[in-house]
Design a protein around this motif. Structure first.
Motif, PDB file in Angstrom:
ATOM      1  N   GLY A 135       0.093  64.185 -86.362  1.00 38.57           N
ATOM      2  CA  GLY A 135      -0.095  65.557 -86.774  1.00 38.57           C
ATOM      3  C   GLY A 135       1.083  66.479 -86.504  1.00 38.57           C
ATOM      4  N   GLY A 136       2.238  65.927 -86.121  1.00 40.27           N
ATOM      5  CA  GLY A 136       3.398  66.749 -85.882  1.00 40.27           C
ATOM      6  C   GLY A 136       3.402  67.468 -84.558  1.00 40.27           C
ATOM      7  N   ARG A 137       2.422  67.245 -83.726  1.00 40.05           N
ATOM      8  CA  ARG A 137       2.374  67.921 -82.445  1.00 40.05           C
ATOM      9  C   ARG A 137       3.333  67.303 -81.438  1.00 40.05           C
ATOM     10  NH1 ARG A 137      -1.232  71.820 -81.734  1.00 40.05           N
ATOM     11  NH2 ARG A 137      -3.006  71.901 -83.096  1.00 40.05           N
ATOM     12  N   PHE A 138       3.500  66.019 -81.506  1.00 42.21           N
ATOM     13  CA  PHE A 138       4.383  65.328 -80.588  1.00 42.21           C
ATOM     14  C   PHE A 138       5.373  64.502 -81.380  1.00 42.21           C
ATOM     15  CE2 PHE A 138       0.283  65.691 -78.471  1.00 42.21           C
ATOM     16  CZ  PHE A 138       0.645  66.341 -77.302  1.00 42.21           C
ATOM     17  N   ARG A 139       6.522  64.318 -80.835  1.00 40.01           N
ATOM     18  CA  ARG A 139       7.455  63.389 -81.437  1.00 40.01           C
ATOM     19  C   ARG A 139       8.094  62.592 -80.319  1.00 40.01           C
ATOM     20  NH1 ARG A 139      12.766  65.550 -81.130  1.00 40.01           N
ATOM     21  NH2 ARG A 139      12.713  67.747 -80.631  1.00 40.01           N
ATOM     22  N   MET A 140       8.403  61.363 -80.617  1.00 42.31           N
ATOM     23  CA  MET A 140       9.015  60.498 -79.629  1.00 42.31           C
ATOM     24  C   MET A 140      10.517  60.725 -79.664  1.00 42.31           C
ATOM     25  SD  MET A 140       6.398  59.132 -78.355  1.00 42.31           S
ATOM     26  CE  MET A 140       7.026  57.865 -77.300  1.00 42.31           C
ATOM     27  N   LYS A 141      11.133  60.718 -78.500  1.00 43.04           N
ATOM     28  CA  LYS A 141      12.559  60.966 -78.424  1.00 43.04           C
ATOM     29  C   LYS A 141      13.159  60.012 -77.406  1.00 43.04           C
ATOM     30  CE  LYS A 141      15.834  64.475 -76.984  1.00 43.04           C
ATOM     31  NZ  LYS A 141      15.999  65.805 -76.414  1.00 43.04           N
ATOM     32  N   SER A 142      14.220  59.334 -77.783  1.00 43.46           N
ATOM     33  CA  SER A 142      14.936  58.501 -76.828  1.00 43.46           C
ATOM     34  C   SER A 142      15.751  59.427 -75.944  1.00 43.46           C
ATOM     35  CB  SER A 142      15.863  57.519 -77.542  1.00 43.46           C
ATOM     36  OG  SER A 142      15.090  56.627 -78.309  1.00 43.46           O
ATOM     37  N   GLY A 143      15.663  59.266 -74.648  1.00 48.00           N
ATOM     38  CA  GLY A 143      16.395  60.121 -73.719  1.00 48.00           C
ATOM     39  C   GLY A 143      17.554  59.370 -73.100  1.00 48.00           C
TER      40      GLY A 143
ATOM     41  N   GLY B  65       5.059  76.683 -76.754  1.00 44.06           N
ATOM     42  CA  GLY B  65       4.402  77.983 -76.606  1.00 44.06           C
ATOM     43  C   GLY B  65       2.956  77.925 -77.074  1.00 44.06           C
ATOM     44  N   ASP B  66       2.718  77.207 -78.176  1.00 46.73           N
ATOM     45  CA  ASP B  66       1.358  77.042 -78.679  1.00 46.73           C
ATOM     46  C   ASP B  66       0.509  76.260 -77.689  1.00 46.73           C
ATOM     47  OD1 ASP B  66       2.019  78.400 -80.984  1.00 46.73           O
ATOM     48  OD2 ASP B  66       2.398  76.580 -82.138  1.00 46.73           O
ATOM     49  N   ALA B  67       1.097  75.222 -77.101  1.00 40.18           N
ATOM     50  CA  ALA B  67       0.365  74.407 -76.139  1.00 40.18           C
ATOM     51  C   ALA B  67      -0.022  75.241 -74.926  1.00 40.18           C
ATOM     52  CB  ALA B  67       1.202  73.197 -75.722  1.00 40.18           C
TER      53      ALA B  67
ATOM     54  N   HIS C   5      -0.515  78.450 -74.903  1.00 36.00           N
ATOM     55  CA  HIS C   5      -1.562  79.388 -75.340  1.00 36.00           C
ATOM     56  C   HIS C   5      -2.928  78.697 -75.341  1.00 36.00           C
ATOM     57  CE1 HIS C   5      -3.400  82.709 -77.479  1.00 36.00           C
ATOM     58  NE2 HIS C   5      -3.907  81.844 -78.332  1.00 36.00           N
ATOM     59  N   VAL C   6      -2.979  77.483 -75.846  1.00 38.76           N
ATOM     60  CA  VAL C   6      -4.232  76.724 -75.875  1.00 38.76           C
ATOM     61  C   VAL C   6      -4.698  76.436 -74.456  1.00 38.76           C
ATOM     62  CG1 VAL C   6      -5.258  74.507 -76.528  1.00 38.76           C
ATOM     63  CG2 VAL C   6      -3.826  75.739 -78.147  1.00 38.76           C
ATOM     64  N   LEU C   7      -3.771  76.073 -73.572  1.00 39.71           N
ATOM     65  CA  LEU C   7      -4.124  75.817 -72.175  1.00 39.71           C
ATOM     66  C   LEU C   7      -4.677  77.074 -71.516  1.00 39.71           C
ATOM     67  CD1 LEU C   7      -4.177  74.040 -69.655  1.00 39.71           C
ATOM     68  CD2 LEU C   7      -1.798  74.686 -69.250  1.00 39.71           C
ATOM     69  N   ALA C   8      -4.034  78.211 -71.739  1.00 39.11           N
ATOM     70  CA  ALA C   8      -4.502  79.472 -71.154  1.00 39.11           C
ATOM     71  C   ALA C   8      -5.897  79.826 -71.657  1.00 39.11           C
ATOM     72  CB  ALA C   8      -3.518  80.591 -71.476  1.00 39.11           C
ATOM     73  N   ARG C   9      -6.136  79.621 -72.943  1.00 42.84           N
ATOM     74  CA  ARG C   9      -7.452  79.920 -73.507  1.00 42.84           C
ATOM     75  C   ARG C   9      -8.504  78.979 -72.921  1.00 42.84           C
ATOM     76  NH1 ARG C   9      -8.180  80.504 -79.878  1.00 42.84           N
ATOM     77  NH2 ARG C   9      -6.827  82.283 -79.488  1.00 42.84           N
ATOM     78  N   GLY C  10      -8.157  77.708 -72.763  1.00 41.01           N
ATOM     79  CA  GLY C  10      -9.081  76.745 -72.166  1.00 41.01           C
ATOM     80  C   GLY C  10      -9.421  77.105 -70.738  1.00 41.01           C
ATOM     81  N   LEU C  11      -8.434  77.546 -69.973  1.00 39.99           N
ATOM     82  CA  LEU C  11      -8.686  77.969 -68.586  1.00 39.99           C
ATOM     83  C   LEU C  11      -9.577  79.212 -68.555  1.00 39.99           C
ATOM     84  CD1 LEU C  11      -5.166  77.388 -67.023  1.00 39.99           C
ATOM     85  CD2 LEU C  11      -7.245  76.046 -66.633  1.00 39.99           C
ATOM     86  N   HIS C  12      -9.378  80.098 -69.517  1.00 39.08           N
ATOM     87  CA  HIS C  12     -10.235  81.290 -69.613  1.00 39.08           C
ATOM     88  C   HIS C  12     -11.692  80.878 -69.852  1.00 39.08           C
ATOM     89  CE1 HIS C  12     -11.468  85.372 -70.444  1.00 39.08           C
ATOM     90  NE2 HIS C  12     -11.923  84.997 -71.633  1.00 39.08           N
ATOM     91  N   VAL C  13     -11.884  79.902 -70.717  1.00 41.13           N
ATOM     92  CA  VAL C  13     -13.243  79.407 -70.982  1.00 41.13           C
ATOM     93  C   VAL C  13     -13.841  78.823 -69.701  1.00 41.13           C
ATOM     94  CG1 VAL C  13     -14.567  77.624 -72.209  1.00 41.13           C
ATOM     95  CG2 VAL C  13     -12.909  79.026 -73.452  1.00 41.13           C
ATOM     96  N   LEU C  14     -13.062  78.047 -68.969  1.00 45.37           N
ATOM     97  CA  LEU C  14     -13.578  77.456 -67.724  1.00 45.37           C
ATOM     98  C   LEU C  14     -13.947  78.510 -66.692  1.00 45.37           C
ATOM     99  CD1 LEU C  14     -11.188  74.422 -67.268  1.00 45.37           C
ATOM    100  CD2 LEU C  14     -13.601  74.376 -67.932  1.00 45.37           C
ATOM    101  N   ARG C  15     -13.200  79.607 -66.653  1.00 46.76           N
ATOM    102  CA  ARG C  15     -13.466  80.653 -65.653  1.00 46.76           C
ATOM    103  C   ARG C  15     -14.787  81.377 -65.869  1.00 46.76           C
ATOM    104  NH1 ARG C  15      -8.012  82.484 -66.646  1.00 46.76           N
ATOM    105  NH2 ARG C  15      -6.675  81.225 -65.347  1.00 46.76           N
ATOM    106  N   ILE C  16     -15.356  81.315 -67.058  1.00 49.77           N
ATOM    107  CA  ILE C  16     -16.620  82.026 -67.274  1.00 49.77           C
ATOM    108  C   ILE C  16     -17.803  81.271 -66.667  1.00 49.77           C
ATOM    109  CG2 ILE C  16     -15.761  83.198 -69.319  1.00 49.77           C
ATOM    110  CD1 ILE C  16     -17.554  81.364 -70.990  1.00 49.77           C
ATOM    111  N   PHE C  17     -17.596  80.001 -66.352  1.00 48.64           N
ATOM    112  CA  PHE C  17     -18.646  79.244 -65.673  1.00 48.64           C
ATOM    113  C   PHE C  17     -18.626  79.597 -64.190  1.00 48.64           C
ATOM    114  CE2 PHE C  17     -17.942  76.805 -69.486  1.00 48.64           C
ATOM    115  CZ  PHE C  17     -19.204  76.377 -69.834  1.00 48.64           C
TER     116      PHE C  17
END
Length: 71
Positions: free
Chosen positions: A4-12, A28-30, A32-44
């Motif tokens: 899906g274009g989210r990750f790409r393999m790179k030889s280092g 940056g998108d990742a 943002h998603v992590l921050a939103r997920g943590l926000h969801v967890l905090r409501i529990f």
């Protein structure tokens, strides 16, 4: 293999020959998603350890379809 274009393999150059590292596209998108997920967890809480999808969406101020992605 397409992912899906989210990750790409790179030889280092710092890696042993034949080894690969994963570079996250759009970190940056990742974050943002992590921050939103943590926000969801905090409501529990210990007082409210189980919630319906509607309660999660309302508590996290998300649309129900968006909240569904975190449940």
């Amino acid at each position: 293999m397409s992912n899906g274009g989210r990750f790409r393999m790179k030889s280092g150059s710092a890696l042993p020959p034949g080894e690969q590292s994963i570079v996250v596209a759009g970190a940056g998108d990742a974050l943002h998603v992590l921050a939103r997920g943590l926000h969801v967890l905090r409501i529990f809480s210990t007082d409210k350890p189980v919630m319906s999808l509607t309660e999660v969406a309302a508590g996290a101020e998300l649309a129900r379809p968006t909240a569904r992605g975190y449940c």
